[in-house]
Design an enzyme around this catalytic site. Sequence first.
Site, short mmCIF file in Angstrom:
data_model
loop_
_atom_site.label_atom_id
_atom_site.label_comp_id
_atom_site.label_asym_id
_atom_site.label_seq_id
_atom_site.Cartn_x
_atom_site.Cartn_y
_atom_site.Cartn_z
N HIS A 87 -2.76 0.10 5.91
CA HIS A 87 -3.59 1.02 5.14
C HIS A 87 -3.04 2.44 5.20
O HIS A 87 -3.03 3.17 4.18
CB HIS A 87 -5.02 1.01 5.68
CG HIS A 87 -5.81 -0.17 5.24
ND1 HIS A 87 -7.13 -0.37 5.60
CD2 HIS A 87 -5.48 -1.25 4.48
CE1 HIS A 87 -7.57 -1.50 5.07
NE2 HIS A 87 -6.59 -2.04 4.39
N TYR A 97 -13.35 2.77 0.93
CA TYR A 97 -14.05 1.62 1.51
C TYR A 97 -15.32 1.21 0.76
O TYR A 97 -15.61 0.01 0.68
CB TYR A 97 -14.35 1.89 2.98
CG TYR A 97 -13.15 1.62 3.87
CD1 TYR A 97 -12.98 0.38 4.47
CD2 TYR A 97 -12.18 2.58 4.09
CE1 TYR A 97 -11.89 0.11 5.28
CE2 TYR A 97 -11.07 2.33 4.88
CZ TYR A 97 -10.94 1.09 5.48
OH TYR A 97 -9.84 0.82 6.26
N GLU A 139 -7.42 4.39 11.64
CA GLU A 139 -6.54 5.01 10.64
C GLU A 139 -6.52 6.52 10.78
O GLU A 139 -5.47 7.16 10.63
CB GLU A 139 -6.97 4.57 9.23
CG GLU A 139 -6.64 3.11 8.96
CD GLU A 139 -7.53 2.47 7.90
OE1 GLU A 139 -8.17 3.21 7.13
OE2 GLU A 139 -7.58 1.22 7.85
N ARG A 207 5.05 -0.78 -2.65
CA ARG A 207 5.87 -1.71 -1.88
C ARG A 207 6.09 -1.17 -0.48
O ARG A 207 6.08 0.05 -0.25
CB ARG A 207 7.24 -1.93 -2.54
CG ARG A 207 7.22 -2.69 -3.85
CD ARG A 207 6.75 -4.11 -3.71
NE ARG A 207 6.88 -4.85 -4.96
CZ ARG A 207 5.96 -4.87 -5.93
NH1 ARG A 207 4.85 -4.16 -5.79
NH2 ARG A 207 6.16 -5.59 -7.03
N ASN A 208 6.30 -2.09 0.47
CA ASN A 208 6.70 -1.74 1.83
C ASN A 208 8.08 -2.33 2.09
O ASN A 208 8.34 -3.48 1.75
CB ASN A 208 5.73 -2.33 2.86
CG ASN A 208 4.29 -1.96 2.60
OD1 ASN A 208 3.98 -0.81 2.34
ND2 ASN A 208 3.40 -2.94 2.67
N VAL A 272 16.50 -11.75 4.22
CA VAL A 272 16.43 -10.31 4.41
C VAL A 272 15.56 -9.95 5.60
O VAL A 272 15.35 -8.77 5.90
CB VAL A 272 15.94 -9.63 3.11
CG1 VAL A 272 14.42 -9.77 2.97
CG2 VAL A 272 16.39 -8.18 3.04
N GLY A 273 15.07 -10.96 6.32
CA GLY A 273 14.25 -10.72 7.51
C GLY A 273 14.97 -10.01 8.63
O GLY A 273 14.34 -9.57 9.59
N PRO A 276 14.46 -5.26 9.92
CA PRO A 276 13.92 -4.50 11.05
C PRO A 276 14.77 -4.65 12.30
O PRO A 276 14.82 -3.75 13.14
CB PRO A 276 12.52 -5.09 11.25
CG PRO A 276 12.57 -6.44 10.63
CD PRO A 276 13.53 -6.31 9.48
N PHE A 392 4.94 -10.16 9.50
CA PHE A 392 4.52 -10.80 8.27
C PHE A 392 5.24 -10.17 7.08
O PHE A 392 5.25 -8.95 6.94
CB PHE A 392 3.02 -10.64 8.05
CG PHE A 392 2.17 -11.35 9.07
CD1 PHE A 392 2.32 -12.70 9.29
CD2 PHE A 392 1.23 -10.66 9.81
CE1 PHE A 392 1.53 -13.35 10.22
CE2 PHE A 392 0.44 -11.29 10.74
CZ PHE A 392 0.59 -12.65 10.95
N GLY A 394 5.01 -9.85 2.96
CA GLY A 394 3.94 -10.00 1.97
C GLY A 394 2.58 -9.85 2.62
O GLY A 394 2.34 -8.93 3.39
#
Length: 405
Positions: A87, A97, A139, A207-208, A272-273, A276, A392, A394
């Site tokens: 978030h 929210y 947050e 996107r992340n 592509v994992g 990180p 994770f 997606g």
Amino acid sequence: MASPLDDKTRGIITACVPALEAHGLAITTEMYRRLLANPDIRDLFNMSHQKDGEQPRALALAVLAYARNIDNLGVMAGAVERIAEKHVGLNILPEHYPYVADALLGAIAHVLGDAATPEIMDAWGKAYWFLAEILIGREEQIYVSHAAAPGGWVGWRPFRVSRRVVESETVTSFELVPQDGRPVMRHVPGQYLSFRLDVPGHGAERRNYSISSAPGSASYRISVRRIDNGVVSDWLHDSVKEGTVLQVSAPAGDFTLGDPAPASIVFLSAGVGLTPFMSMLGALDASTARIPVRFVHTTRTPGTEAFGPAIRDLAARGMLRADIFYSRATPQAAQDATGVTLHAGRMTPAWLTQEIDRAATYYICGPDGFMRDTVATLKAAGVPDGHIRYEFFGSAADAALPGAA
């Protein structure tokens, strides 16, 4: 701090578990239909996860897990942290929210019909806001820490693409520097950046992408795989050039290398994992401490293998042992000149089981099926849960992964 739920509310939520098992996906699908009717809210989401149904499936699993564990919410702490980090990356604020509450409660009433009694709706309203207050509080803590960190920021910050590097047939890296010329927040190895993009012909997209560079104060690097018919990945590969400006939020995510690092580490990745892990390896290489590192990666062919030269350099310098599996190619030798071991085919449970070091900490990243099978193999071999960490991709719509987490 959120007020605890009363016994009556928790009892009603528990009693709803069978209904969620039967109708959870219908509820979350309807929820998103209502929520995304608002353009301002729709622009906060990765719409590709809506088109393939991944986001509603992931949320259905999360709601079910919440209901099943309503009497023992401590087991949800890891999931809550992941949600809060996501978030923050997307700049979700407290004022968002109520929209979710209206959409979720409206969807429950719509799908369950007469079964959604006033008591049930009241209980779910309380349960929603209990969790929402926890997330809002966490947050806020993260936003404050980002604002206070050297080079940190809150909200969207413009970054310029300073360099593009083709890493393989399918992966391209983008080095990003802040347009204002000021330092950037030093990320924790394993974190990701979130992007607010305006893709011609498609509009707003979110996107992340994992940060693939070692921590520093001047720039970040992301490495993106081209996906078949991928709206954003095609645009990044084909249209984003050096000089393009992108809107970026501060590093986020809890899939990170511990400080201090574990006594020994095994990185297990597919496709592509590995991104990180490149950040983690960069940090380990820069450290004065030397710990045993095993790097195991599966890719289709030598042509799709990203960061091959970097891994071989680390192997040649004795910083790690590496095994590369080619799922669609047969290597010419069992080992290359740098000592990297090469394999034909995918990594199998039998191979992994015989290589297991039960004292090591395992970091796993790749497609859901790869992670599910790898986690199951490690657990079956007796590796403690606390030594198994995975990221994770997606929305984690694979039921076995959120359950295991």
